[in-house]
Motif scaffolding. Structure first.
Motif, PDB file in Angstrom:
ATOM      1  N   TYR A   1       6.050   6.321   7.169  1.00 23.03           N
ATOM      2  CA  TYR A   1       5.205   7.449   6.830  1.00 23.03           C
ATOM      3  C   TYR A   1       5.852   8.768   7.193  1.00 23.03           C
TER       4      TYR A   1
ATOM      5  N   ARG B   1      -4.758   0.382   8.021  1.00 24.97           N
ATOM      6  CA  ARG B   1      -4.991  -0.263   6.741  1.00 24.97           C
ATOM      7  C   ARG B   1      -4.727   0.669   5.578  1.00 24.97           C
ATOM      8  N   ASP B   2      -5.115   1.936   5.737  1.00 25.28           N
ATOM      9  CA  ASP B   2      -5.004   2.869   4.626  1.00 25.28           C
ATOM     10  C   ASP B   2      -5.007   4.284   5.182  1.00 25.28           C
TER      11      ASP B   2
ATOM     12  N   GLU C   1      -2.167   2.964  16.816  1.00 25.78           N
ATOM     13  CA  GLU C   1      -1.133   1.971  17.117  1.00 25.78           C
ATOM     14  C   GLU C   1      -1.068   1.671  18.613  1.00 25.78           C
TER      15      GLU C   1
ATOM     16  N   ARG D   1       5.256  -3.857   8.443  1.00 26.56           N
ATOM     17  CA  ARG D   1       5.949  -2.586   8.642  1.00 26.56           C
ATOM     18  C   ARG D   1       5.186  -1.460   7.969  1.00 26.56           C
ATOM     19  N   VAL D   2       5.288  -0.290   8.556  1.00 31.28           N
ATOM     20  CA  VAL D   2       4.762   0.913   7.925  1.00 31.28           C
ATOM     21  C   VAL D   2       5.854   1.969   7.947  1.00 31.28           C
TER      22      VAL D   2
ATOM     23  N   ARG E   1       2.757   0.811   3.466  1.00 26.53           N
ATOM     24  CA  ARG E   1       2.584  -0.397   4.281  1.00 26.53           C
ATOM     25  C   ARG E   1       3.175  -1.569   3.506  1.00 26.53           C
TER      26      ARG E   1
ATOM     27  N   LEU F   1      -4.237  -1.904  13.690  1.00 24.41           N
ATOM     28  CA  LEU F   1      -3.390  -1.836  12.511  1.00 24.41           C
ATOM     29  C   LEU F   1      -3.950  -0.809  11.553  1.00 24.41           C
TER      30      LEU F   1
ATOM     31  N   GLU G   1       0.857  -1.188   0.000  1.00 23.87           N
ATOM     32  CA  GLU G   1       0.000   0.000   0.000  1.00 23.87           C
ATOM     33  C   GLU G   1       0.888   1.231   0.000  1.00 23.87           C
TER      34      GLU G   1
END
Length: 112
Positions: free
Chosen positions: A89, A110-111, A103, A86-87, A81, A108, A69
């Motif tokens: 940003y 998602r978008d 968090e 892992r993310v 994502r 989690l 993502e």
């Protein structure tokens, strides 16, 4: 194209990310932090990154580290994502604060 699953672009169209079903990621003019995260996904997996005059290409096939993502925003903001959870940003403070709250509650993202 049958392999394309997701395309995201900045508001002015100068930056973009394309995710392929086969794990290929192509991008152009993304914020440096996102570029670094995309290149770093190569670490420890069978992957290749190439750079040419038009765009960057990363292929991470069958890897949990693959990007799944990506969202591009204004002023260099982004959200990414990966399949391994892992993310990465860079978001405005008011959005990052909400992200951190989610968090902290064990949710989690998602978008974005």
């Amino acid at each position: 194209n049958a392999t394309t699953t997701t395309t995201t672009a900045s508001e002015d169209g100068s930056s973009w990310v394309v995710l392929g079903k086969d794990g290929t990621v192509r991008w152009k003019n993304v914020p440096q932090g996102l570029h670094d995260a995309l290149v770093a996904q190569d670490a420890g997996v069978s992957a290749t990154t190439t750079v040419d005059a038009d765009y960057n290409v990363t292929t991470v096939q069958g890897s949990a580290a693959a990007l799944c993502e990506a969202s591009l925003g204004m002023g260099g903001t982004y959200f990414a994502r990966f399949l391994d959870g892992r993310v990465d940003y860079s978001l405005p403070n008011f959005v990052a604060d909400v992200f951190d709250e989610f968090e902290a509650e064990g949710k989690l993202i998602r978008d974005v």
